[in-house]
Design a protein around this motif. Structure first.
Motif, mmCIF file in Angstrom:
data_model
loop_
_atom_site.group_PDB
_atom_site.id
_atom_site.type_symbol
_atom_site.label_atom_id
_atom_site.label_comp_id
_atom_site.label_asym_id
_atom_site.label_seq_id
_atom_site.Cartn_x
_atom_site.Cartn_y
_atom_site.Cartn_z
ATOM 1 N N ASP A 214 0.841 -1.183 0.000
ATOM 2 C CA ASP A 214 0.000 0.000 0.000
ATOM 3 C C ASP A 214 0.887 1.247 0.000
ATOM 4 O OD1 ASP A 214 -2.578 1.065 -0.003
ATOM 5 O OD2 ASP A 214 -2.534 1.433 2.141
ATOM 6 N N ALA A 215 1.957 1.197 0.783
ATOM 7 C CA ALA A 215 2.879 2.327 0.864
ATOM 8 C C ALA A 215 3.535 2.578 -0.494
ATOM 9 C CB ALA A 215 3.940 2.052 1.924
ATOM 10 N N LEU A 216 3.900 1.496 -1.158
ATOM 11 C CA LEU A 216 4.544 1.639 -2.470
ATOM 12 C C LEU A 216 3.628 2.310 -3.467
ATOM 13 C CD1 LEU A 216 6.449 -1.601 -3.457
ATOM 14 C CD2 LEU A 216 7.194 0.739 -3.778
ATOM 15 N N VAL A 217 2.397 1.833 -3.523
ATOM 16 C CA VAL A 217 1.456 2.417 -4.476
ATOM 17 C C VAL A 217 1.170 3.867 -4.096
ATOM 18 C CG1 VAL A 217 -0.826 2.245 -5.512
ATOM 19 C CG2 VAL A 217 0.431 0.172 -4.947
ATOM 20 N N GLN A 218 0.976 4.107 -2.794
ATOM 21 C CA GLN A 218 0.668 5.456 -2.332
ATOM 22 C C GLN A 218 1.754 6.439 -2.716
ATOM 23 O OE1 GLN A 218 -1.375 7.603 -1.092
ATOM 24 N NE2 GLN A 218 0.114 9.160 -0.473
ATOM 25 N N TRP A 219 3.021 6.058 -2.558
ATOM 26 C CA TRP A 219 4.065 7.047 -2.830
ATOM 27 C C TRP A 219 4.478 7.095 -4.288
ATOM 28 C CZ3 TRP A 219 4.007 11.210 -0.447
ATOM 29 C CH2 TRP A 219 3.575 11.243 0.878
ATOM 30 N N TRP A 220 4.160 6.041 -5.006
ATOM 31 C CA TRP A 220 4.261 6.144 -6.467
ATOM 32 C C TRP A 220 3.244 7.197 -6.896
ATOM 33 C CZ3 TRP A 220 0.209 4.138 -9.766
ATOM 34 C CH2 TRP A 220 0.512 4.160 -11.138
ATOM 35 N N ILE B 28 6.834 -1.445 -9.067
ATOM 36 C CA ILE B 28 5.819 -1.833 -8.096
ATOM 37 C C ILE B 28 5.410 -3.297 -8.204
ATOM 38 C CG2 ILE B 28 3.492 -1.353 -7.292
ATOM 39 C CD1 ILE B 28 3.933 1.511 -8.035
ATOM 40 N N PHE B 94 -2.012 1.370 5.018
ATOM 41 C CA PHE B 94 -0.815 1.529 5.849
ATOM 42 C C PHE B 94 -0.891 2.899 6.525
ATOM 43 C CE2 PHE B 94 2.182 4.610 3.800
ATOM 44 C CZ PHE B 94 1.309 5.055 2.841
ATOM 45 N N TRP B 96 2.032 4.728 7.800
ATOM 46 C CA TRP B 96 3.408 5.102 8.121
ATOM 47 C C TRP B 96 3.550 6.586 8.395
ATOM 48 C CZ3 TRP B 96 6.751 2.118 3.968
ATOM 49 C CH2 TRP B 96 6.545 0.735 4.159
#
Ligand code: HEM
Ligand code: HEM
Ligand code: CA
Ligand code: CA
Ligand code: CU
Lengths: 493, 230, 306
Positions: A214-220, B28, B94, B96
């Motif tokens: 989720d973090a990866l998609v969010q910051w992409w 991704i 998430f 964070w």
């Protein structure tokens, strides 16, 4: 027809100019409240204990970011599109009933969306993902509004007279495509009401991705929302408004070309710099860092191209506040696109991440570049769409200096605050234990939070001057002829 | 070639799209293939904890608090072991965060307790003089939305096979099972049981009375969530 | 000197000044250089480069606005009156762009795989270095230094609950400047206690005393640190109910019952190991502290009530 100059139809542009100004003031007013809340927490209850739920920092913060991004900036993008699009494609909206209808529909749906967003954020209806807070019903409306804009872009391009697309159009197309792709993927969520057979609140949803994914998609998304919201469309603006206002030809086509394709290619890879030292794999983080450094060049490419366009034109910079806004905007653009890559270097990010230095970076970009450029665009458009002279040049000058001072106070205070805080968090004492309790690292920032709040307030004052100047232009500026509107905008004293 | 594209909007758009989309594919997708597996000791959230998580989100606590302990000596000293990917396996979304106006909370359950949170959420400066965190008085009055939490549990169990009613391994070698009720009423009842345990450690009489009367104020839910962060 | 250049120099000096101010606030340049924290040094270096490069480059172009003239071949097209020069790329920009692409490819294909960087590996190495350094220093700490170290841990880890002065912030946590409150003693007598399972596995049974007056008296006596001339309290304590486990003067017995007449380092360690839930509230266990830190906290807390 062919021999007469085209009568461009600015109906929709005017509507979006209005929301740009109003939402700019709303969004920045909320920002100013936030800033004072951080300096003096008593401001959290400024409207009384009873309303504190709606006025406290945490409820208002997403409202600030979304109001300035989806309200102010996106309105500015639409407003300039409905102006620039017609002119560089050499086609009037009035030529197509369909496009006219779409344009108005676009505006009214957008306005409804704004109301829904403000209401839901105040009520705490959010999914928490930064700049993607909206719940699914609003997401759907966003997609509809965006698709309408897309139809509008390609519709207008479809009936264009100018065969070849001007640089600004490249950037508007990229804005449309980029945001569409990012928004869709980051907002994949499942409405729980339907999935559970009718239990709980109808608008709640749960993300399709979990944890690190989720973090990866969010910051992409998050990183590129900055790219396709705060950079690409703003570059579209400067490529039109600076040469147009100054009457200068763009310095180099080749540079435009390389900067554009370079930006498109490199930007998307850099999102990893928001996740340094997190739990995403090392190689992705490294990729984010490396591409961020490369990104300096395509970013600076456009800025340099614009500064060089002004080559030999110092007297214009000195005499026109409108050009001043744009030249300073390029400068802040260069500053923040060097600052970003430096903060993206792993060892620097280890200190800077989570601190106010990032907030400083955000605002030298948004206040110094995005907002300056949007206001300059509106100033240039005003005499042309209202057929009136800009009401007051001296007011514009005052605004320029007040806001410049505001930005400077904002980013310098956050610069000190961030570096101080970052170093205090890391510090160990002579025994090898942490040197500072957390609250020490908060209390020390009080003076800087105060300076930032003052800077933000100055900037907001500038916004009010801007609104006033626009209003007076619209209602009582001297009427002007088409012939006065070739380049430098006519301004009253 | 570029001049050619600039005269053909369709191909131009396609070219832009290709250039901007494949970074996402390469960066991704690979991580999705090795979808995050929970580490030993990670459990799905109970109904009350999840309702508390919703309160956390509703109030954007993530605007000031991170939940990501980076692998630096200074952070592990302050907050405990650095965060591991698998610990977030059940976090949707998430949390964070990206700004630490306040401290990290990823393991706050290890070093703060119910009564402390109660004092702190009511008035942060009462326990931490100089705190700039807002006071969250209304959480003592608003009622937590248990139904929606339950709806989310059902959803993630069904769609993502989150192991409710199944044994999950714990760090000490034992196993635990997070129960999921089979009706809304059941979920409300079990959340209330959990709430009673928390309320017993609290001092606010209104909250105690509410829980005794079968209601769950938001504060109880959010404390359950904060205590679960370990 | 040209005004623009002057302005750039002022900006650079001001920003360097601000950066210097931040460094000063956290211990000064000296500490920055000697502290050996890479991250701090690189961040400051980054900030400095950012200011200098931006100011320098922008000034260069502003000078061109002032002194140069626009030249070049115009392209045939023009859009709404905007023309385009067919100028070549600025040389420096083109070279650096190319260089950065080559560097990125090299880094990615060769540099990164060869270094096989791992952030956790780096963390472990950092911790090892840190521990080695301080273990050596901690070896011969005298009592005074130990206490001082305890104070430093206390402020970070404990003060959020117990307050900076360890007075428990108005009853929100235990007041550590003395051993026990009446309220706590009463609570224990009435409810028993079984917090310290590691050191006192048996716990203390409830209801050893039942007469409220007697409980009051004992509580007063114990809370006073066994000093009050409360004969009733003293007598009840010694009547074979409490003293059998806690000793005549509340000095405690290993594995049976803790010392209750004052603090000792071992008791503090016990609290830190098991946490504590009592009349005042709950205190979490602190198992991530090092042995030295626990000893230091023991010394610090013991000293508080002296
Ligand atoms: C070369 C271009 C840029 C690079 C490489 C870059 C890099 C970065 C980095 C490293 C961060 C901090 C991430 C963190 O540690 O939390 C960041 C944050 C941010 N930047 Fe930039 N930046 C660039 C340009 C810009 C511009 C021009 C703007 C806006 C006008 C901007 C807006 C933001 C925003 C809004 C954030 C905050 C994101 C968050 O919510 O955490 N950036 N950028
Ligand atoms: C009057 C001017 C403004 C003031 C006083 C202001 C103030 C603030 C404050 C106090 C925050 C929260 C920082 C924190 O959590 O520590 C913030 C965040 C933010 N603001 Fe503004 N703001 C202003 C204008 C703008 C504008 C015009 C934009 C964009 C066009 C903008 C974009 C943002 C963004 C993206 C964030 C989130 C940063 C992050 O998460 O890292 N702001 N602002
Ligand atoms: Ca959404
Ligand atoms: Ca953020
Ligand atoms: Cu970014």
């Amino acid at each position: 027809m062919e021999n007469r100059p085209l009568e461009y139809d600015y109906t929709v542009a005017k509507m979006f100019m209005l929301t740009t100004v109003v939402l700019g003031i709303v969004g920045m007013l909320v920002g100013v409240i936030l800033a004072w809340e951080m300096a003096f927490p008593a401001v959290n209850t400024i409207a009384g204990q009873g309303l504190a739920e709606y006025t406290n920092f945490s409820r208002l913060r997403p409202l600030h970011t979304d109001a300035v991004i989806f309200g102010f900036t996106v309105s500015g993008i639409f407003a300039t599109w409905y102006y620039v699009g017609q002119r560089v494609l050499k086609v009037s909206m009035a030529e197509s009933k369909f496009l006219m209808f779409l344009g108005k529909l676009h505006f009214w749906l957008y306005l409804m969306l704004v109301v829904a967003v403000v209401g839901s954020l105040l009520l705490g209806i959010t999914t928490s993902k930064e700049y993607a807070e909206f719940e699914w019903p609003i997401d759907i409306a966003v997609v509809v509004v965006w698709v309408i804009w897309g139809l509008q872009i390609f519709g207008l391009i479809g009936i264009r007279r100018e065969k070849s697309l001007y640089i600004s159009i490249w950037y508007y197309i990229a804005t449309f495509l980029g945001i569409a792709m990012l928004y869709l993927f980051n907002n994949m969520e499942i409405p729980t009401y339907f999935a559970s057979g009718g239990i709980g609140s109808w608008y709640h949803s749960v993300s399709m991705y979990s944890g690190t994914n989720d973090a990866l998609v969010q910051w992409w998304y998050g990183h590129n929302a900055v790219a396709f919201g705060f950079t690409v469309p703003i570059v579209a603006m400067i490529y039109y408004f600076l040469p147009k206002e100054s009457g200068q030809a763009v310095y180099s086509y080749k540079l435009s070309l390389l900067a554009f394709w370079g930006l498109m290619f490199v930007y998307l890879w850099a999102g990893g710099h928001h996740l340094l030292f997190s739990t995403v794999p090392d190689w992705m983080q490294t990729m984010g860092s490396v591409f961020s450094v490369v990104l300096i060049l395509p970013s600076w490419g456009s800025a340099i191209n614009m500064l060089l366009t002004m080559k030999g034109e110092w007297q214009q910079v000195a005499s026109s506040p409108l050009i001043k806004f744009m030249v300073l905007a390029s400068t802040f653009y260069m500053f923040s696109t060097l600052e970003g890559p430096i903060q993206a270097i792993k060892s620097v990010n280890a200190l800077a991440h989570f601190t106010d230095w990032i907030v400083g970076h955000v605002h030298d970009g948004t206040l110094g570049w995005v907002a300056f450029m949007i206001m300059a665009s509106l100033f240039h458009m005003a005499p042309r769409v209202f057929k009136r002279e800009i009401y007051s040049k001296s007011l514009m000058n005052t605004q320029f200096w007040i806001q410049t001072l505001g930005v400077v106070l904002y980013f310098t205070s956050m610069w000190i605050a961030g570096i101080t805080q970052g170093m205090m968090w890391r510090a160990h004492d002579e025994f090898g234990n942490l040197a500072y309790s957390f609250i020490d690292t908060v209390s020390v920032l009080h003076p800087y939070f105060t300076i930032r709040a003052v800077g933000g307030t100055l900037y907001l004052v500038g916004m009010f001057l801007f609104a006033y100047n626009m209003y007076k232009t619209m209602t009582s500026g001297r009427r002007v002829e088409e012939s006065e509107l070739q380049n430098a905008s006519p301004m009253g004293a | 070639m570029f001049h050619w594209l600039e005269k053909r909007p369709f191909f131009f758009a396609v070219a832009v799209f290709v250039v901007i989309s494949f970074a996402g594919l390469i960066e991704i997708l690979p991580n999705f293939a090795q979808a995050s597996q929970p580490v030993v000791g990670t459990k799905p959230y109970s109904t009350l904890e999840l309702a508390g998580r919703h309160v956390y989100i509703k109030n954007s606590c993530n605007a000031c608090h991170s939940q990501l302990i980076r692998p630096f000596k200074s952070e592990t000293d302050r907050y405990g072991h650095y965060s591991l990917s698998g610990e977030y396996a059940y976090d949707r979304p998430f949390l964070w965060g990206s700004k630490r106006t306040g401290p990290d909370l990823h393991r706050v359950g290890n070093y703060r307790t119910t009564d402390w949170h109660e004092n702190h959420m009511k008035d942060p400066t009462a326990v931490v003089p100089g705190s700039i965190m807002p006071a969250y008085g209304w959480m003592f009055k608003n009622t937590a939305d248990i139904d929606t939490a339950y709806a989310e549990q059902l959803t993630i169990q069904k769609v993502f096979a989150v192991p409710y009613n199944k044994e999950v391994p714990l760090a000490d070698g034992s196993k635990a099972t997070v129960a999921l009720a089979d009706s809304v009423e059941g979920a409300r009842a079990s959340a209330l049981e959990e709430a009673k345990v928390i309320a017993a450690d609290m001092k606010d009489q209104d909250v105690k009375d509410a829980v005794a009367a079968g209601e769950i104020p938001e504060i109880v839910a959010i404390i359950a969530y904060l205590n679960s962060l370990k | 000197m040209n005004k623009t250049v002057l302005a750039a120099i002022i900006v650079v000096i001001a920003m360097l000044g601000f950066t210097y101010a931040a460094v000063e606030m956290t211990g000064g340049v000296d500490k920055l250089m000697k502290g050996g924290d890479w991250v701090n040094m690189l961040a400051i270096l980054g900030a400095v480069i950012l200011v200098i490069v931006t100011s320098f480059v922008v000034t260069k172009y502003v000078r061109q606005m002032q002194n140069d003239t626009a030249t070049g071949k115009l392209a045939d097209e023009n859009w709404d009156g905007i023309g385009e020069y067919k100028n070549e790329l600025p040389f420096g920009w083109a070279v650096i762009f190319l260089g950065s692409i080559v560097w990125a490819m090299w880094y990615f294909l060769a540099g990164y795989p060869v270094n096989a960087y791992s952030q956790i590996g780096e963390y472990n190495a950092d911790v090892a270095v840190h521990d080695a350094k301080f273990e050596a220093e901690h070896k011969n700490m005298d009592a005074e230094t130990l206490k001082e170290m305890g104070g430093s841990v206390f402020i970070v880890q404990c003060a959020p609950c117990h307050g900076l002065t360890a007075d428990g912030i108005d009853g929100k946590a235990a007041n550590l400047t003395h051993r026990l409150e009446e309220k706590s003693v009463k609570h224990v007598i009435n409810n028993g206690a079984n917090n310290f399972k590691t050191d006192y596995p048996g716990g203390m049974p409830p209801m050893l005393l039942q007469d409220p007056a007697q409980i009051d008296a004992v509580a007063k006596y114990v809370a006073s640190g066994f000093k009050a001339d409360d004969t009733a309290g003293k007598a009840a304590f010694l009547a074979g109910t409490c003293n059998t486990c806690h000793g005549e003067n509340g000095e405690g017995m290993p594995s049976v019952a803790p010392k209750i007449n004052g603090w000792e380092a071992a008791m503090v360690a016990t609290v830190l190991k098991d946490g504590k839930k009592g009349a005042i509230g709950a205190m979490p266990a602190f198992n991530n502290l090092t042995e030295v830190q626990v000893k230091a906290l023991g010394a610090y807390v013991t000293d508080l009530s002296k």
